[in-house]
Design a protein around this motif. Sequence first.
Motif, short mmCIF file in Angstrom:
data_model
loop_
_atom_site.label_atom_id
_atom_site.label_comp_id
_atom_site.label_asym_id
_atom_site.label_seq_id
_atom_site.Cartn_x
_atom_site.Cartn_y
_atom_site.Cartn_z
N LEU A 61 -1.37 8.13 1.49
CA LEU A 61 -2.49 7.26 1.82
C LEU A 61 -2.12 5.79 1.82
CD1 LEU A 61 -5.18 8.95 -0.49
CD2 LEU A 61 -4.38 9.67 1.76
N SER A 62 -0.88 5.48 1.46
CA SER A 62 -0.48 4.10 1.21
C SER A 62 0.48 3.58 2.27
CB SER A 62 0.19 3.98 -0.16
OG SER A 62 -0.67 4.44 -1.18
N ILE A 63 0.29 2.32 2.63
CA ILE A 63 1.22 1.61 3.50
C ILE A 63 2.37 1.04 2.67
CG2 ILE A 63 1.47 -0.33 5.11
CD1 ILE A 63 -0.20 2.10 6.12
N ALA A 64 2.06 0.63 1.45
CA ALA A 64 3.09 0.10 0.55
C ALA A 64 2.69 0.38 -0.89
CB ALA A 64 3.27 -1.40 0.76
N ILE A 65 3.69 0.66 -1.73
CA ILE A 65 3.52 0.81 -3.17
C ILE A 65 4.65 0.05 -3.83
CG2 ILE A 65 3.41 2.39 -5.14
CD1 ILE A 65 2.54 4.60 -3.21
N VAL A 66 4.33 -0.93 -4.66
CA VAL A 66 5.38 -1.71 -5.33
C VAL A 66 5.08 -1.84 -6.82
CG1 VAL A 66 6.00 -3.02 -3.26
CG2 VAL A 66 4.27 -3.93 -4.82
N ILE A 88 -3.77 8.63 9.46
CA ILE A 88 -2.98 7.80 8.53
C ILE A 88 -1.50 7.90 8.87
CG2 ILE A 88 -2.28 7.52 6.12
CD1 ILE A 88 -5.08 8.59 5.34
N ARG A 89 -1.06 9.13 9.16
CA ARG A 89 0.35 9.32 9.53
C ARG A 89 0.69 8.54 10.81
NH1 ARG A 89 4.61 9.70 6.95
NH2 ARG A 89 5.18 8.04 8.37
N ALA A 90 -0.22 8.57 11.78
CA ALA A 90 0.00 7.84 13.03
C ALA A 90 0.06 6.34 12.78
CB ALA A 90 -1.11 8.17 14.03
N GLU A 91 -0.79 5.85 11.89
CA GLU A 91 -0.77 4.42 11.55
C GLU A 91 0.56 4.03 10.91
OE1 GLU A 91 -3.28 1.16 8.84
OE2 GLU A 91 -3.62 3.31 8.57
N LYS A 92 1.04 4.84 9.99
CA LYS A 92 2.32 4.56 9.33
C LYS A 92 3.48 4.63 10.32
CE LYS A 92 2.86 5.95 5.03
NZ LYS A 92 2.91 6.75 3.79
N ASP A 93 3.46 5.61 11.21
CA ASP A 93 4.52 5.73 12.22
C ASP A 93 4.54 4.50 13.12
OD1 ASP A 93 5.34 8.17 11.24
OD2 ASP A 93 4.21 9.35 12.70
N ARG A 94 3.37 4.00 13.47
CA ARG A 94 3.30 2.79 14.31
C ARG A 94 3.89 1.59 13.59
NH1 ARG A 94 -0.17 -1.18 14.13
NH2 ARG A 94 -1.71 0.02 12.93
N LEU A 95 3.55 1.42 12.31
CA LEU A 95 4.06 0.29 11.54
C LEU A 95 5.57 0.40 11.33
CD1 LEU A 95 1.20 0.02 8.88
CD2 LEU A 95 1.66 -1.56 10.77
N ILE A 96 6.07 1.62 11.19
CA ILE A 96 7.52 1.83 11.08
C ILE A 96 8.20 1.44 12.38
CG2 ILE A 96 9.32 3.59 10.86
CD1 ILE A 96 7.34 5.09 8.97
N ALA A 97 7.63 1.88 13.52
CA ALA A 97 8.20 1.56 14.82
C ALA A 97 8.20 0.06 15.08
CB ALA A 97 7.42 2.29 15.92
N GLU A 98 7.21 -0.64 14.55
CA GLU A 98 7.11 -2.10 14.72
C GLU A 98 7.97 -2.86 13.73
OE1 GLU A 98 2.95 -2.81 14.34
OE2 GLU A 98 2.45 -2.02 16.34
N GLY A 99 8.62 -2.13 12.82
CA GLY A 99 9.48 -2.76 11.83
C GLY A 99 8.74 -3.45 10.70
N LYS A 100 7.46 -3.11 10.51
CA LYS A 100 6.66 -3.76 9.49
C LYS A 100 6.76 -3.07 8.13
CE LYS A 100 3.35 -5.69 12.78
NZ LYS A 100 1.95 -5.73 13.26
N ILE A 101 7.09 -1.79 8.13
CA ILE A 101 7.34 -1.06 6.88
C ILE A 101 8.57 -0.18 7.08
CG2 ILE A 101 4.91 -1.07 6.18
CD1 ILE A 101 4.74 1.87 7.04
N LYS A 102 9.17 0.21 5.97
CA LYS A 102 10.33 1.09 6.03
C LYS A 102 9.91 2.54 6.25
CE LYS A 102 13.24 -1.77 3.01
NZ LYS A 102 14.03 -1.80 1.73
N LYS A 103 10.82 3.30 6.84
CA LYS A 103 10.55 4.71 7.05
C LYS A 103 10.45 5.41 5.71
CE LYS A 103 12.12 8.77 9.62
NZ LYS A 103 13.12 9.32 10.57
N ASP A 104 9.41 6.21 5.53
CA ASP A 104 9.22 6.91 4.27
C ASP A 104 9.88 8.28 4.30
OD1 ASP A 104 7.45 7.67 6.22
OD2 ASP A 104 5.74 7.93 4.90
#
Length: 247
Positions: A92-97, A49-65
């Motif tokens: 566990l979350s990619i986004a929480i709003v 999960i951490r690797a998935e979030k790091d990839r999305l951060i690197a791609e600019g799709k989510i903000k760094k947590d």
Amino acid sequence: MLLSNLNLLATAPGGVARLRELILTLAVQGKLVPQDPADEPASVLLQKIRAEKDRLIAEGKIKKDKPLAAIAEEEKPFELPVGWEWGRLEQLSIAIVDCPHSTPKFVESGRLCLDTNSFKQGVLLPHKLRFVDESTFVERNARLAPQPGDLVFAREGSVGESILIPDGVDACLGQRVMLFRFSTQVSKEFVRLAISSTSFLDALLAMHKGIGAKHVNVGDMRNAVIPLPPLPEQSRIVTRVTALRRL
């Protein structure tokens, strides 16, 4: 044991509600299905999960947590089975709003707006659905447009009710709800079951201070802790819970 006494438990006064909670309690404590030593442990799952979030951060799709606090012993209400881990919902979350802090103007027909009246026990209630016009829909989705598979959670009113948005449903958020978009590495329905248990909700509501209506803060939900089994066991638990509820 549970199956053989299912009918007896369910037909007692208030039995269905108590039985539902018993099933959830057994599920989230790892007592509903057997563990399989061959399952990849949840510690590896958290790394994925951490690797998935790091990839999305690197791609600019989510903000760094921000780094999360380690889970303290007092946050762990019971001992986990071998291969399980405790995890925060933020992990566990990619986004929480949160929902927009305004009451939408409802119309007779239009775009679907999910609020606390729209769902119960994980199911949409067709006779309770409400709608907004196109401009309101777009405005309320400005921060993040809900998509199928996202979890909508009632944080006020019917606190603890939740639903995974079904396929083909296009909606915005009404009032008093929040939205979770979970990692692809977890069973969304397992997480929904875990945050529906009385023990989880009691711990959250205990944080509420004051004389107003009970509610859950978004920050508390981000930091809330749930038990996390290996992914194959998550699927087995969901299958078992579904079968028992049908019975």
